[in-house]
Motif scaffolding. Structure first.
Motif, PDB file in Angstrom:
ATOM      1  N   GLU A 167     -30.365  99.562  30.827  1.00  0.00           N
ATOM      2  CA  GLU A 167     -29.790  98.883  31.057  1.00  0.00           C
ATOM      3  C   GLU A 167     -29.285  97.746  31.921  1.00  0.00           C
ATOM      4  O   GLU A 167     -28.464  97.783  32.358  1.00  0.00           O
ATOM      5  CB  GLU A 167     -28.731  98.502  29.841  1.00  0.00           C
ATOM      6  N   THR A 168     -30.722  97.450  32.820  1.00  0.00           N
ATOM      7  CA  THR A 168     -29.917  96.609  33.927  1.00  0.00           C
ATOM      8  C   THR A 168     -29.828  95.251  33.541  1.00  0.00           C
ATOM      9  O   THR A 168     -29.063  95.123  32.132  1.00  0.00           O
ATOM     10  CB  THR A 168     -31.879  96.540  34.386  1.00  0.00           C
ATOM     11  N   GLU A 169     -29.123  94.978  35.093  1.00  0.00           N
ATOM     12  CA  GLU A 169     -27.991  93.695  34.708  1.00  0.00           C
ATOM     13  C   GLU A 169     -29.364  93.065  34.545  1.00  0.00           C
ATOM     14  O   GLU A 169     -28.567  91.442  33.407  1.00  0.00           O
ATOM     15  CB  GLU A 169     -27.902  93.777  36.217  1.00  0.00           C
ATOM     16  N   GLU A 170     -29.992  92.379  35.075  1.00  0.00           N
ATOM     17  CA  GLU A 170     -30.999  91.513  34.678  1.00  0.00           C
ATOM     18  C   GLU A 170     -31.398  91.225  32.872  1.00  0.00           C
ATOM     19  O   GLU A 170     -31.163  90.382  32.219  1.00  0.00           O
ATOM     20  CB  GLU A 170     -32.796  91.554  34.698  1.00  0.00           C
ATOM     21  N   LYS A 220     -29.144  92.385  31.139  1.00  0.00           N
ATOM     22  CA  LYS A 220     -27.761  92.484  30.507  1.00  0.00           C
ATOM     23  C   LYS A 220     -27.709  90.160  30.005  1.00  0.00           C
ATOM     24  O   LYS A 220     -26.968  90.085  29.497  1.00  0.00           O
ATOM     25  CB  LYS A 220     -26.291  93.253  31.164  1.00  0.00           C
ATOM     26  N   ASN A 221     -27.903  90.033  31.511  1.00  0.00           N
ATOM     27  CA  ASN A 221     -27.660  88.606  31.371  1.00  0.00           C
ATOM     28  C   ASN A 221     -28.469  87.952  30.451  1.00  0.00           C
ATOM     29  O   ASN A 221     -28.396  87.395  29.959  1.00  0.00           O
ATOM     30  CB  ASN A 221     -28.094  88.403  33.116  1.00  0.00           C
TER      31      ASN A 221
END
Length: 276
Positions: free
Chosen positions: A203-206, A208-209
């Motif tokens: 689950e990368t930050e991209e 999640k956003n």
């Protein structure tokens, strides 16, 4: 040096090789002792090993029985060690010919010696009562080709696909003898499942956003997740296949199985069986 789990996770040909090595070592050892014993009986160069063998044999009338019994137990354990056991997570609500096909095809494609099933109890996903009692469904699964059935606790059986898969994978992984997990899917391409499962386990930050923004717009969680994944993999060469995977409940479960395996850092390998 190799541990029990190292040997257990070897490919089947390698397992057979190790098993044959153990058998040869045992037979050579057995031959050497009885050869020394025979030499001693005929007074030909008695040595310490032969004298020890005589003492060991005649010290107890039950030696032969105990020796054979112990060797039988050793080889029984070795037989279990070199078996290939594959796991399946299911509800079987109720068990039908498609499930039987899945079990038989799993045995055929993986060359499994035994099939272990983790099955929901009297309540299934979304908390609904099962169509048939768990004992009846267990009997149907056993008659359909399964060798052993474990009950998935209701705490996971009644949950979302993510927690349902996590409970089943945790149970199978905890057994310590499962080499592969088989699941049915509309797509038999395991590579796409591996890519998505590995991606979702991190689950990368991209991701999640994008997921957060979609949820704010009023999308349900499954729809928001699908939109986030499709956005990220839009330029990928498997973007079309990923969109197809996310549109089927069976495929989504397969992705969750792999995601759970990655989180556990399990050595269990996933196998996708194409539904007929």
């Amino acid at each position: 040096s190799m541990s029990y789990m190292d040997i257990l996770m070897l490919p089947k040909p390698a397992k057979k090789f190790f098993k044959n090595c153990f058998l040869i070592i045992f037979l050579v050892s057995l031959y050497s002792y009885f050869y020394s014993f025979t030499l001693t009986l005929y007074h030909k160069k008695p040595d310490f090993h032969s004298l020890l063998t005589i003492f060991y044999i005649f010290s107890s009338p039950l030696f032969s029985y105990v020796f054979i019994d112990r060797m039988f137990k050793v080889f029984t354990k070795l037989e279990y060690l070199f078996m290939k056991i594959v796991g399946i997570i299911a509800e079987y609500n109720p068990f039908h010919t498609g499930h039987e096909y899945h079990i038989q095809e799993t045995r055929k494609q993986t060359d499994a010696d035994y099939i272990v099933v983790v099955m929901s109890g009297d309540f299934v996903q979304r908390g609904a009562p099962a169509f048939l009692p768990k004992h009846t469904r267990t009997q149907m699964a056993l008659l359909g080709g399964a060798d052993l059935v474990f009950e998935l606790p209701a705490t996971h059986a009644c949950q979302s696909a993510e927690l349902f898969a996590l409970g089943g994978v945790t149970l199978l992984n905890g057994l310590g003898c499962i080499e592969e997990i088989s699941f049915g899917s509309e797509s038999g391409n395991i590579e796409a499942f591996e890519v998505l499962g590995n991606f979702l386990s991190k689950e990368t930050e991209e991701y999640k956003n994008i997921l957060k923004n979609s949820l704010k717009k009023g999308f349900s969680y499954p729809a928001a997740r699908q939109q986030a994944i499709e956005t990220i993999f839009n330029s990928s060469n498997i973007s079309q296949e990923i969109s197809t995977l996310l549109s089927s409940p069976n495929n989504i479960l397969g992705i969750e199985y792999i995601k759970s395996l990655k989180k556990h850092k399990s050595k269990i390998e996933p196998v996708a069986i194409e539904r007929y």
